[in-house]
Write a protein that holds these residues in place. Structure first.
Motif, mmCIF file in Angstrom:
data_model
loop_
_atom_site.group_PDB
_atom_site.id
_atom_site.type_symbol
_atom_site.label_atom_id
_atom_site.label_comp_id
_atom_site.label_asym_id
_atom_site.label_seq_id
_atom_site.Cartn_x
_atom_site.Cartn_y
_atom_site.Cartn_z
ATOM 1 N N ASP A 192 0.845 -1.196 0.000
ATOM 2 C CA ASP A 192 0.000 0.000 0.000
ATOM 3 C C ASP A 192 0.881 1.247 0.000
ATOM 4 O O ASP A 192 0.758 2.120 -0.847
ATOM 5 N N GLU A 193 1.823 1.295 0.949
ATOM 6 C CA GLU A 193 2.774 2.394 1.034
ATOM 7 C C GLU A 193 4.082 1.869 1.629
ATOM 8 O O GLU A 193 4.099 0.830 2.277
ATOM 9 N N PRO A 202 3.837 6.446 -1.562
ATOM 10 C CA PRO A 202 2.644 5.816 -2.155
ATOM 11 C C PRO A 202 2.968 4.823 -3.272
ATOM 12 O O PRO A 202 2.913 5.144 -4.460
ATOM 13 N N LYS A 204 1.411 1.716 -4.076
ATOM 14 C CA LYS A 204 0.255 1.189 -4.822
ATOM 15 C C LYS A 204 -0.268 2.236 -5.808
ATOM 16 O O LYS A 204 -0.636 1.913 -6.946
ATOM 17 N N ALA A 205 -0.282 3.495 -5.393
ATOM 18 C CA ALA A 205 -0.740 4.561 -6.288
ATOM 19 C C ALA A 205 0.149 4.652 -7.525
ATOM 20 O O ALA A 205 -0.339 4.875 -8.644
ATOM 21 N N ASP A 208 -0.774 1.794 -9.842
ATOM 22 C CA ASP A 208 -2.017 2.100 -10.561
ATOM 23 C C ASP A 208 -1.759 3.072 -11.708
ATOM 24 O O ASP A 208 -2.277 2.900 -12.817
ATOM 25 N N GLU A 209 -0.934 4.089 -11.433
ATOM 26 C CA GLU A 209 -0.605 5.063 -12.478
ATOM 27 C C GLU A 209 0.176 4.397 -13.613
ATOM 28 O O GLU A 209 -0.089 4.636 -14.796
ATOM 29 N N GLN A 231 -4.881 4.437 2.815
ATOM 30 C CA GLN A 231 -5.935 4.259 1.813
ATOM 31 C C GLN A 231 -5.327 4.090 0.426
ATOM 32 O O GLN A 231 -4.415 4.833 0.044
ATOM 33 N N VAL A 232 -5.837 3.121 -0.317
ATOM 34 C CA VAL A 232 -5.352 2.906 -1.683
ATOM 35 C C VAL A 232 -6.525 2.677 -2.615
ATOM 36 O O VAL A 232 -7.602 2.229 -2.192
ATOM 37 N N GLY A 233 -6.304 3.004 -3.899
ATOM 38 C CA GLY A 233 -7.296 2.670 -4.912
ATOM 39 C C GLY A 233 -7.338 1.163 -5.122
ATOM 40 O O GLY A 233 -6.371 0.454 -4.814
ATOM 41 N N TRP A 234 -8.450 0.673 -5.646
ATOM 42 C CA TRP A 234 -8.607 -0.781 -5.762
ATOM 43 C C TRP A 234 -9.323 -1.135 -7.056
ATOM 44 O O TRP A 234 -10.356 -0.549 -7.378
ATOM 45 N N ASP A 239 -6.716 -6.608 -8.297
ATOM 46 C CA ASP A 239 -5.928 -6.379 -7.087
ATOM 47 C C ASP A 239 -6.289 -7.395 -6.010
ATOM 48 O O ASP A 239 -7.461 -7.777 -5.848
#
Length: 656
Positions: A192-193, A202, A204-205, A208-209, A231-234, A239
């Motif tokens: 996640d981080e 960050p 995971k961010a 995603d990017e 908090q992370v996007g999913w 994932d």
């Protein structure tokens, strides 16, 4: 290539301490010379004997070296083994309850994992990968913080024959995308981080990017280790949490035997132009090099040593001297998540005292930074457990070497200055600490079986004290096998036709002294041509750092109408950045100092002061950015991997 002039003079010599020699794995110069003579007399037999003695083979090899398709050399190529088996099962009968990893988190929390526990963790994750359809030859990209889980992921891939490609957690989403795309990765493993210096990174961010940049539809799953709880996007269906994947998995997983020449991993290293180069290492030869260099250069004592290599697993040093070499010998090692300056500048020294570290291996950039932050800080901690110090990543200047030896090692610990590369897989030129007398700034002598030389542009050996290309004359087991998907680039980069097409070209300039010791002068492309004199940048940097005011220096060239190239020096002082007349006086003092230390030809034409130098999170100075600044060019490169991108503005102006 004209002869490169060596302008650095260093005469201090430090013989190995007698007490160290008495207990050393290779004790005394006669023992070192005997190993070298054995390799000279029967090169293939030398390596074959070591491979049989130090590796567990599921299927013993009968062939040693195949040079028929040079430079695509093969070693032990009808044998089968498994790198993870060699790191784990081999230790379980005698070391199951021994601590394998001491993990210190950014906030100081400590987790210890035994070999038995590490085996179970690796097996559960390996079984999780298998449940997702990951099989031998599939690529898995690992984009993780420094952690136990990063090592587990690497070992789990090796266990099932998957090829891992670790991407340093400080790389940008664009850099990650390039590597995922080139490797055609089936799985991406991340967190996640990450936590570094009290701040969340960050990861995971960024994944995603990166995957959002397109062209990577072959990525089937993203596995996420919950490190921070941030908090992370999913993306549903793609994932998956690490803990959910491994829950209920069996804690045993049979190691898959692979051919010695099968790829163990791909590790991307920056090219001077174009896309990154995917350095491909083979399972057998690479692991042999990792084990031998641990025994020879680090004088490994598995029953008593606590080994700490500060490198991130995103780099080759973290592969060989964190994830594989120490574990293959059953060592106890420290893994550190944070930075050397948080929450205070004595963090490294505090950790050495706390964990009773015996062998400490770090980068010259870290050493120089720590000198600036508190040269007396090591004296405030009990460093009596230390018995060996090492440096890696670039040549260490003599003054930093002496501080490391005297202040950290208390003038009793040998310093092993190790020259090697991502491409070589393990140490190539380094002192065996119980045998080879050391000289500050020299990586000393080649390891037994490594046939190193310094040559001109035609491949002819140059005289002592004359600089030239550093080459390795004979193939060696741990060298890269090719560049992933680009064999032609591999051939042109490392085995150019101009040098005969069979000898490994390191890309570094070097010279030898009268004792045969090697001195690295910098990258070939870091050589300056000043008024017809070819000077290595590292030697000018060393002269600057020898000045009492200077903590760090980086030297580059820029075009000059009369001299061909002008010398531009970027300097970090041990005090606040000067301005006005004071800055002008310090510039004059430093120019005079270099003139006295080296000669007028090496005096910097420009000196620029900064609070720091532009570095990646691993401590590597980004000299390409400094060259662009010197020329007044706009910075168009991706600077997201820099620890301190704002520093570039400070370095734009020369003192006039």
């Amino acid at each position: 290539m004209a002869i490169i002039q060596s302008v650095l003079t260093e005469t201090r010599v430090f013989p190995p301490p007698e007490a160290f020699v008495a207990e050393a794995n290779v004790a005394g110069m006669d023992a070192y010379r005997a190993l070298c003579a054995k390799a000279e007399a029967d090169y293939e037999g030398f390596w074959a004997g070591l491979a049989r003695d130090h590796l567990h083979w599921h299927k013993p090899f009968t062939r040693i070296l195949d040079e028929s398709e040079a430079p695509f050399y093969k070693w032990f190529h009808d044998g089968e083994l498994n790198a993870s088996y060699n790191c784990l099962e081999r230790n379980l009968p005698h070391r199951a309850d021994k601590t394998a990893l001491i993990f210190e988190a950014d906030d100081g929390a400590v987790t210890r994992v035994t070999y038995q526990e590490l085996y179970h963790r690796v097996c559960r994750f390996a079984n999780g990968l298998k449940s997702l359809g990951v099989a031998k030859g599939d690529r898995v990209v690992i984009y993780m913080p420094m952690s136990i889980e990063a090592v587990v992921a690497m070992q789990a891939c090796a266990r099932i024959g998957a090829i891992h490609s670790v991407v340093f957690g400080g790389f940008s989403a664009k850099s990650l995308h390039e590597r995922v795309l080139d490797a055609q990765a089936k799985i991406v493993v991340t967190a996640d981080e990450g936590l570094r210096g009290g701040k969340a990174v960050p990861l995971k961010a960024a994944v995603d990017e990166a995957l959002g940049l397109g062209g990577v539809d072959f990525v089937e799953k993203v596995l996420v280790y919950r490190r921070s709880g941030g908090q992370v996007g999913w993306t549903e269906g793609r994932d998956l949490w690490w803990h959910e994947l491994t829950a209920g998995q069996a804690d045993a997983c049979e190691a898959v035997p692979v051919n010695a020449e099968d790829p163990l991993f791909i590790l991307y290293t920056s090219g001077s132009t174009g896309k990154p180069k995917g350095v491909q290492h083979a399972a057998g030869g690479y692991l042999l090099g990792a084990i031998l260099s641990m025994q020879w250069v680090f004088d490994a004592k598995p029953d008593t040593d606590v080994f700490w290599c500060t490198a991130d697993v995103g780099w080759i040093t973290g592969h060989t001297y964190v994830a594989y070499g120490p574990l293959a010998l059953g060592m106890t090692e420290v893994i550190f998540e944070g930075v050397p300056t948080y929450p205070h500048a004595g963090r490294f020294w505090e950790m050495i005292a706390k964990h009773k570290v015996t062998t400490f291996y770090t980068a010259p950039t870290a050493i120089r930074s720590l000198i600036k932050l508190g040269a007396d800080l090591p004296r405030q901690h009990d460093l009596s457990s230390l018995r060996l110090l090492g440096t890696v990543g670039e040549p260490i200047n003599p003054e930093a070497w002496m501080w490391y030896y005297e202040t950290v090692g208390q003038s009793r610990c040998p310093v092993v200055d190790t020259w090697w590369q991502t491409e070589t897989g393990c140490h190539m030129i380094a002192p065996l600490p119980g045998a080879v007398p050391t000289k500050p700034g020299s990586c000393t002598l080649p390891l037994p079986g490594i046939m190193a030389d310094v040559v001109d542009e035609h491949g002819k050996t140059v005289p002592n004290h004359s600089g030239g290309h550093l080459v390795i004359r004979r193939p060696f087991p741990s060298q890269l096998r090719t560049l992933w998907g680009d064999p032609e680039r591999f051939r042109k980069t490392y085995f150019p036709a101009e040098l005969g097409g069979k000898e490994y070209l390191a890309g570094d300039s070097a010279h030898r002294d009268d004792d045969g010791y090697f001195w690295i002068m910098g990258r070939i492309d870091d050589v300056l041509n000043v008024s017809g004199h070819r000077l290595g940048t590292m030697e000018i940097e060393s002269a600057l750092v020898a000045h009492p005011l200077v903590a760090e220096a980086a030297v580059v060239g820029k075009p000059h109408d009369i001299k061909g190239e002008a010398v531009v020096a970027y300097v970090v002082l041990k005090r606040a950045r000067p301005a006005g007349d004071e800055a002008k006086q310090i510039v004059k003092d430093l120019r005079d100092w270099v003139g006295k230390e080296i000669g007028p030809i090496a005096k910097p034409d420009e000196i620029r002061f900064g609070d720091n130098l532009p570095k990646t999170r691993s401590g590597k100075i980004m000299r390409r950015l400094l060259r662009a600044l010197a020329k007044g060019e706009e910075i168009t490169q991706d600077v997201s991997t820099l620890e301190n991108p704002a520093i570039l503005d400070q370095l734009k102006e020369a003192v006039v």
